[in-house]
Scaffold this active site. Structure first.
Site, PDB file in Angstrom:
ATOM      1  N   ARG A  32       0.860  -1.181   0.000  1.00  0.00           N
ATOM      2  CA  ARG A  32       0.000   0.000   0.000  1.00  0.00           C
ATOM      3  C   ARG A  32       0.894   1.227   0.000  1.00  0.00           C
ATOM      4  NH1 ARG A  32      -1.286   2.497   4.588  1.00  0.00           N
ATOM      5  NH2 ARG A  32      -1.265   0.631   5.888  1.00  0.00           N
TER       6      ARG A  32
ATOM      7  N   HIS B  71      -3.237   4.449   4.934  1.00  0.00           N
ATOM      8  CA  HIS B  71      -4.399   3.568   5.077  1.00  0.00           C
ATOM      9  C   HIS B  71      -5.655   4.229   4.541  1.00  0.00           C
ATOM     10  CE1 HIS B  71      -7.125   0.628   6.801  1.00  0.00           C
ATOM     11  NE2 HIS B  71      -7.752   1.589   7.447  1.00  0.00           N
TER      12      HIS B  71
ATOM     13  N   TYR C 131       4.551   4.945  11.288  1.00  0.00           N
ATOM     14  CA  TYR C 131       4.823   3.525  11.530  1.00  0.00           C
ATOM     15  C   TYR C 131       5.614   2.827  10.426  1.00  0.00           C
ATOM     16  CZ  TYR C 131       0.523   3.151   8.724  1.00  0.00           C
ATOM     17  OH  TYR C 131      -0.443   3.277   7.735  1.00  0.00           O
TER      18      TYR C 131
END
Length: 397
Positions: free
Chosen positions: A292, A296, A305
């Site tokens: 990805r 998100h 992160y």
């Protein structure tokens, strides 16, 4: 006086016993009866995935005319899909979408999934799979209606054979199995393809769906788009299995591992799984290794992160670039063909932009439609309350 209880068997010894071995015969005679013969129900060898993700790009595979056209069509849809993701992301910044979970970097999985299905088959998407729905033929605006907050789903699932976009994780998987099992009982030549992310494989619905599908030999293909993260949780904190595809063996179905950014490879693996399901071979679990690239959703800060170096490394494995490079090397794609694909994508984006910028005409009573087959007393009460509030607002103007 009660006689003292016999000493208990050591904990480790009890754990080592099977139910058959823990018998009165063993307690009274001190002997261990031989258990009945045992053999595996299924040979696990054919169910194991390949040791490396399956790839076609970069190989010397010869293409017949049909394969050449397939690869070109995959490319055209990838270009359109990338532009679709970019435009939808922009619409969130303009306030025209409440949220958008981008599939940038995962377009090969989405496009290949749609193209591997026949018209009579069903697609069961997750919330990130709007591109798969669009590639299957759904109007781009209808695909975004739920994310805009305008209506329940935005399209008729029966008309398009696309289940509603599922925001709860993995809940669409048992639905796919139920539909496929029912179709098989009715004698319908239908396959269901259920899409889920790596995070969804940690849900109980994943286990229940795969177990039931395997036991009933339901014609289902499970596509796990392993993009490395369940929001901020990396795959290593979700499973210790060698791969998600290895989990298929525990259910008694084949597991396939494929490079999720290699569009022709994903299409081939999924097409083989669909063919197997349609011909009575039962379900298949396919894990596509992808990434990805975007956050998100537009509400997420992925820099908290994951390092930028990791993202850049995956940009070098971009599915659009990989396929375009391969087609040019094979002299199947010209500058003119690439420009035509880009122009078609821009035309789609312009139309999407114009239509999404128009304020929708909403009917408040639609809030209560299609919740149940018939309105419940609570829904009727809520609908009456809303109508009264709207009437009061109109009278106050």
């Amino acid at each position: 006086m009660l006689s003292p209880a016999p000493p208990a068997a050591p904990y480790q010894e009890v754990l080592a016993m099977s139910v058959l071995e823990q018998t009165p015969d063993r307690e009274t005679t001190g002997t261990r009866p031989a258990p009945p013969p045992w053999q595996p129900r299924t040979d696990p060898g054919p169910l194991l995935p390949d040791p490396e993700p399956y790839r076609l790009l970069g190989s010397r595979t010869r293409l017949d005319p049909a394969a050449k056209e397939l690869w070109l069509e995959l490319y055209r849809r990838l270009v359109l899909g990338r532009r679709y993701n970019q435009q939808a992301t922009a619409l969130t910044k303009q306030g025209r979408l409440a949220v958008y979970p981008s599939s940038t970097g995962q377009e090969a999985c989405q496009v290949a999934a749609a193209m591997a299905l026949e018209e009579r088959d069903w697609l069961f998407p997750s919330y990130r799979d709007t591109l798969a729905a669009v590639s299957r033929g759904l109007d781009p605006v209808q695909a975004l209606t739920l994310l805009r907050g305008d209506w329940h789903t935005g399209y008729d699932p029966r008309e398009h054979r696309i289940a509603p976009l599922s925001t709860p994780l993995a809940t669409q998987l048992p639905h796919a199995v139920g539909l496929a099992h029912a179709a098989r009982l009715l004698g319908d030549d239908v396959v269901a393809m259920a899409l889920v992310g790596d995070g969804g494989t940690s849900e109980g619905d994943f286990h229940e769906a795969l177990n039931f599908a395997a036991v009933q030999q339901a014609p289902v293909v499970f596509l796990v788009q392993n993009n490395g993260f369940a929001i901020s949780v990396p795959l290593a904190k979700q499973t210790a299995a060698p791969s998600i595809a290895h989990k298929a063996v525990g259910y008694g179905m084949p597991g396939r591992l494929v490079d999720g950014n290699d569009a022709p490879a994903v299409h081939q693996v999924l097409s083989e799984a669909v063919h197997r399901a349609r011909n009575g071979g039962g379900p298949t679990l396919v894990e596509a290794i992808t990434y990805r690239i975007d956050a998100h959703t537009n509400a997420d800060d992925a820099t908290r992160y994951r390092p930028g170096e990791e993202v850049e490394a995956w940009r070098a494995h971009d599915p659009v670039v990989l396929l375009e490079r391969e087609l040019r090397q094979r002299r199947q794609l010209t500058d003119r063909g690439a420009r035509q694909a880009a122009d078609a994508a821009e035309e789609m984006a312009a139309g999407l932009r114009a239509r999404m910028n128009a304020d929708p005409q909403l009917a408040p009573d639609d809030l209560f439609a299609h919740v149940y087959a018939g309105p419940t007393p609570q829904l009727r009460e809520q609908a009456a309350l809303l109508r009264a509030e709207l009437t009061a607002e109109e009278d106050a103007v």
